[in-house]
Scaffold this motif. Structure first.
Motif, PDB file in Angstrom:
ATOM      1  N   THR A 267       0.837  -1.792  -0.013  1.00 53.63           N
ATOM      2  CA  THR A 267      -0.399   0.235  -0.205  1.00 53.63           C
ATOM      3  C   THR A 267       1.290   0.700  -0.021  1.00 53.63           C
ATOM      4  O   THR A 267       2.324   1.728   0.672  1.00 53.63           O
ATOM      5  CB  THR A 267      -0.996  -0.137   1.147  1.00 53.63           C
ATOM      6  OG1 THR A 267      -1.401   1.458   1.206  1.00 53.63           O
ATOM      7  CG2 THR A 267      -0.222   0.525   1.998  1.00 53.63           C
ATOM      8  N   ASN A 323      -9.000   1.550   5.850  1.00 50.40           N
ATOM      9  CA  ASN A 323     -10.069   0.794   4.875  1.00 50.40           C
ATOM     10  C   ASN A 323      -9.666   0.354   4.285  1.00 50.40           C
ATOM     11  O   ASN A 323      -9.878  -1.033   4.006  1.00 50.40           O
ATOM     12  CB  ASN A 323     -10.904   2.232   5.043  1.00 50.40           C
ATOM     13  CG  ASN A 323     -12.418   2.222   6.551  1.00 50.40           C
ATOM     14  OD1 ASN A 323     -11.669   1.200   7.455  1.00 50.40           O
ATOM     15  ND2 ASN A 323     -12.352   3.149   6.732  1.00 50.40           N
ATOM     16  N   SER A 324      -8.857   0.381   3.527  1.00 50.30           N
ATOM     17  CA  SER A 324      -8.394   0.774   2.117  1.00 50.30           C
ATOM     18  C   SER A 324      -7.723  -0.923   2.830  1.00 50.30           C
ATOM     19  O   SER A 324      -7.263  -1.512   1.491  1.00 50.30           O
ATOM     20  CB  SER A 324      -7.533   1.143   1.191  1.00 50.30           C
ATOM     21  OG  SER A 324      -6.094   1.875   1.587  1.00 50.30           O
ATOM     22  N   TYR A 342      -1.393  -0.966  -4.398  1.00 51.80           N
ATOM     23  CA  TYR A 342      -2.515   0.117  -4.312  1.00 51.80           C
ATOM     24  C   TYR A 342      -2.150   1.376  -3.385  1.00 51.80           C
ATOM     25  O   TYR A 342      -1.453   2.028  -2.464  1.00 51.80           O
ATOM     26  CB  TYR A 342      -3.041  -0.498  -3.283  1.00 51.80           C
ATOM     27  CG  TYR A 342      -3.895  -1.781  -3.744  1.00 51.80           C
ATOM     28  CD1 TYR A 342      -4.580  -1.882  -4.434  1.00 51.80           C
ATOM     29  CD2 TYR A 342      -3.631  -2.526  -3.568  1.00 51.80           C
ATOM     30  CE1 TYR A 342      -5.826  -3.212  -4.884  1.00 51.80           C
ATOM     31  CE2 TYR A 342      -3.884  -4.378  -3.652  1.00 51.80           C
ATOM     32  CZ  TYR A 342      -4.850  -4.365  -4.393  1.00 51.80           C
ATOM     33  OH  TYR A 342      -5.824  -5.599  -4.754  1.00 51.80           O
ATOM     34  N   SER A 344      -2.778   5.395  -2.133  1.00 52.35           N
ATOM     35  CA  SER A 344      -3.826   5.545  -1.590  1.00 52.35           C
ATOM     36  C   SER A 344      -4.023   7.277  -1.133  1.00 52.35           C
ATOM     37  O   SER A 344      -2.903   7.595  -0.538  1.00 52.35           O
ATOM     38  CB  SER A 344      -4.071   4.792   0.259  1.00 52.35           C
ATOM     39  OG  SER A 344      -4.703   5.385   1.189  1.00 52.35           O
ATOM     40  N   ASP A 421      -4.819   5.312  -9.028  1.00 53.00           N
ATOM     41  CA  ASP A 421      -5.903   4.569  -8.386  1.00 53.00           C
ATOM     42  C   ASP A 421      -6.383   3.618  -9.091  1.00 53.00           C
ATOM     43  O   ASP A 421      -8.062   2.899  -8.254  1.00 53.00           O
ATOM     44  CB  ASP A 421      -6.094   5.570  -6.942  1.00 53.00           C
ATOM     45  CG  ASP A 421      -7.508   6.517  -7.487  1.00 53.00           C
ATOM     46  OD1 ASP A 421      -7.461   6.211  -8.073  1.00 53.00           O
ATOM     47  OD2 ASP A 421      -8.180   6.382  -6.129  1.00 53.00           O
ATOM     48  N   ALA A 424      -7.086   0.235  -6.551  1.00 55.91           N
ATOM     49  CA  ALA A 424      -7.798   0.661  -5.117  1.00 55.91           C
ATOM     50  C   ALA A 424      -9.100   1.203  -6.093  1.00 55.91           C
ATOM     51  O   ALA A 424     -10.282   0.383  -4.991  1.00 55.91           O
ATOM     52  CB  ALA A 424      -7.411   2.235  -4.970  1.00 55.91           C
ATOM     53  N   ARG A 428     -12.713  -0.401  -4.356  1.00 58.90           N
ATOM     54  CA  ARG A 428     -13.944  -0.330  -4.037  1.00 58.90           C
ATOM     55  C   ARG A 428     -15.159  -0.231  -4.241  1.00 58.90           C
ATOM     56  O   ARG A 428     -16.007  -0.415  -4.026  1.00 58.90           O
ATOM     57  CB  ARG A 428     -13.712   1.211  -4.114  1.00 58.90           C
ATOM     58  CG  ARG A 428     -13.245   2.739  -3.712  1.00 58.90           C
ATOM     59  CD  ARG A 428     -12.446   4.197  -3.615  1.00 58.90           C
ATOM     60  NE  ARG A 428     -12.186   4.242  -4.597  1.00 58.90           N
ATOM     61  CZ  ARG A 428     -10.483   4.484  -4.342  1.00 58.90           C
ATOM     62  NH1 ARG A 428     -10.168   4.605  -3.493  1.00 58.90           N
ATOM     63  NH2 ARG A 428     -10.250   4.610  -5.894  1.00 58.90           N
ATOM     64  N   PHE A 443     -13.091   4.455   1.542  1.00 60.12           N
ATOM     65  CA  PHE A 443     -11.773   5.075   1.015  1.00 60.12           C
ATOM     66  C   PHE A 443     -12.424   5.593   0.055  1.00 60.12           C
ATOM     67  O   PHE A 443     -11.394   5.727  -0.980  1.00 60.12           O
ATOM     68  CB  PHE A 443     -11.034   4.070   1.268  1.00 60.12           C
ATOM     69  CG  PHE A 443     -10.747   2.540   0.620  1.00 60.12           C
ATOM     70  CD1 PHE A 443     -10.562   2.319  -0.553  1.00 60.12           C
ATOM     71  CD2 PHE A 443     -11.460   1.399   1.418  1.00 60.12           C
ATOM     72  CE1 PHE A 443     -10.963   1.395  -1.794  1.00 60.12           C
ATOM     73  CE2 PHE A 443     -11.484   0.826   0.177  1.00 60.12           C
ATOM     74  CZ  PHE A 443     -11.364   0.258  -1.005  1.00 60.12           C
ATOM     75  N   ASP A 444     -13.286   6.262  -0.313  1.00 56.19           N
ATOM     76  CA  ASP A 444     -13.838   7.035  -1.858  1.00 56.19           C
ATOM     77  C   ASP A 444     -12.905   7.801  -1.284  1.00 56.19           C
ATOM     78  O   ASP A 444     -13.847   8.736  -0.424  1.00 56.19           O
ATOM     79  CB  ASP A 444     -15.009   6.501  -2.016  1.00 56.19           C
ATOM     80  CG  ASP A 444     -15.380   6.972  -3.196  1.00 56.19           C
ATOM     81  OD1 ASP A 444     -13.961   7.669  -3.904  1.00 56.19           O
ATOM     82  OD2 ASP A 444     -15.927   7.039  -3.655  1.00 56.19           O
TER      83      ASP A 444
END
Length: 471
Positions: A267, A323-324, A342, A344, A421, A424, A428, A443-444
């Motif tokens: 991450t 959260n991600s 990913y 973030s 992203d 990621a 979502r 985590f948006d």
């Protein structure tokens, strides 16, 4: 449109039930928020091993209680357990005295290390030295060799399912355009040098430099200053902006190149700020990333800084990063994704510009002036002035701490890249339509209203938890 069976991601807490997790760098800001979330959403984990730098188990336990569980961050979990909070923590959490820069973390308790190797299912490697200009030997030990040691430890764990390695989005160096979620390859440099980056050579040069300093009977202050400068020289030589991003990039190289059959997630957060929603809005610790700018501005010590109004300052609330991480662990445990890196980040989907920060800081601190230790409000009279061409334009005292900070942060406050992203975003999309998921594990970045977040959550939190506590 990317689709997948929603049932697969139905229950996050079920995934963590009965699991044994090791978290390195447990006293760090991000790791604390991760630990709090796990204990809040799934108290039925089997065991949480928290690795902290300490010389013995007693001191490790002391650090755990003083630097983690006594924090306001844990008040929601404390309220839930009431008088039983202490026994709940004792039953679930084990303080591990160790150091990621050492082989097998330098563990001396044979019985404990055997228990860990027998039981651990998940490793979250969050330990890092985050000073941009850390001593090269210290940063190499924690950020690069730490990754190597975590990997080796994981390979000895009998029940290991997955490792999550916390890196930084800025391993890309001073990027421009769209920065992809792609691995860094072993030996890669950022300046098109025909010579490959050799991690063993960097280690050898550190050893050589330290031997040279000891032979000269250099004092600790000289050694620290020299090793800080040496780290920056080596980082710049290979195209990185500072020792932090350089040593983190080498750590990623090791992780990606030597993972073998281990299930790895990386991450890469951008500039992490205080909580957006959970466990409550506005919790933060220390003055970090863009916050040193906000703190210095509200105290009246900074009226101008490096930057350009159109630059996007990629910031992301810490609870969204956590959260991600949790959703990535869940998705990968079910082999739903092949992507393993990913970002973030917020710059692509909800950009927060430098001009926004200028306006919001001015608006907030004219209405809510910071009060100094003598009870006197500090009046802010104008917006922060930005200089983008040359540091010489900044009216800073030559050789001052502020000038040093300006030099260090210049690559970040003039950063031209935007962090893609898409990996990621796939996570979502996979959670959409799953009951409670978007609320509990949001985590948006599009959910952030930057003005509202900064004015009503982040600035008040920063003043309450960080700027005031430094007095």
């Amino acid at each position: 449109m990317y689709t997948m069976p929603m049932m697969e991601l139905r229950n996050v807490s079920d995934f963590f039930k009965g699991k044994t997790i090791l978290v390195t760098g447990a006293t760090g800001f991000l790791a604390k928020v991760f630990v709090e979330k796990i204990l809040r959403v799934q108290p039925d984990i089997k065991k949480l091993y928290l690795l902290v730098r300490a010389s013995d188990p007693y001191l490790a336990t002391q650090r755990l209680h003083n630097e983690i569980f006594k924090k306001d961050l844990f008040r929601v979990v404390q309220d839930k357990w009431g008088a039983d909070f202490g026994s709940f923590i004792c039953n679930k959490v084990v303080a591990v005295a160790g150091d990621v820069s050492r082989d097998m973390f330098g563990l001396i308790d044979v019985k404990l290390s055997q228990e860990m190797l027998d039981d651990i299912n998940i490793i979250v490697h969050s330990a890092a030295s985050t000073n941009l200009d850390e001593r090269f030997d210290v940063a190499m030990g924690t950020n690069t060799m730490g990754a190597f040691n975590v990997l080796n430890f994981a390979k000895s764990c009998r029940k290991i399912e997955i490792i999550l390695h916390v890196s930084t989005a800025y391993v890309c160096g001073p990027g421009e355009g769209l920065v992809a979620e792609e691995p860094i390859h072993m030996g890669q440099t950022l300046n098109n040098s025909p010579r490959l980056l050799d991690i063993n050579l960097e280690k050898h040069l550190i050893k050589e430099k330290l031997s040279e300093l000891h032979a000269q009977n250099a004092n600790e202050e000289t050694i620290t200053k020299t090793m800080k400068e040496f780290g920056m020289i080596r980082a710049n030589l290979h195209g990185w902006q500072d020792t932090y991003s350089f040593t983190k990039a080498m750590g990623e190289m090791i992780m990606g190149n030597m993972k073998d059959n281990l299930h790895l997630i990386v991450t890469r957060p951008t500039m992490i700020v205080g909580t957006h929603s959970e466990p409550f809005p506005g919790w933060i610790e220390e003055v970090r990333t863009i916050d040193f700018l906000i703190a210095a501005y509200c105290k009246g010590t900074l009226t101008s800084f490096v930057g350009h109004s159109e630059i996007v300052l990629d910031t992301i609330p810490v609870d969204m990063v956590v959260n991600s991480m949790i959703i990535a662990l869940l998705a990968h445990s079910k082999n739903l994704f092949k992507n393993w890196i990913y970002h973030s980040a917020s710059s692509l989907r909800n950009p927060f510009k430098y001009s926004d920060l200028q306006d919001i800081m001015y608006s907030y601190f004219t209405k809510n002036p910071w009060v100094d230790q003598y009870g006197k409000p500090v009046v802010v009279t104008k917006k922060l002035t930005l200089y983008s061409t040359s540091m010489d334009q900044l009216p800073l005292n030559k050789g001052s701490k502020l000038e040093r900070i300006s030099d260090l942060y210049k690559p970040y406050f003039l950063f031209q890249g935007i962090f893609d992203d898409k990996n990621a975003e796939k996570l979502r999309i996979a959670t959409k339509g799953v009951p409670g998921m978007n609320k509990e594990f949001n985590f948006d970045p599009k959910a952030i209203n930057w003005k509202d977040y900064m004015m009503n959550i982040h600035f008040p939190g920063l003043v309450k938890y960080s700027i005031r506590s430094k007095m």
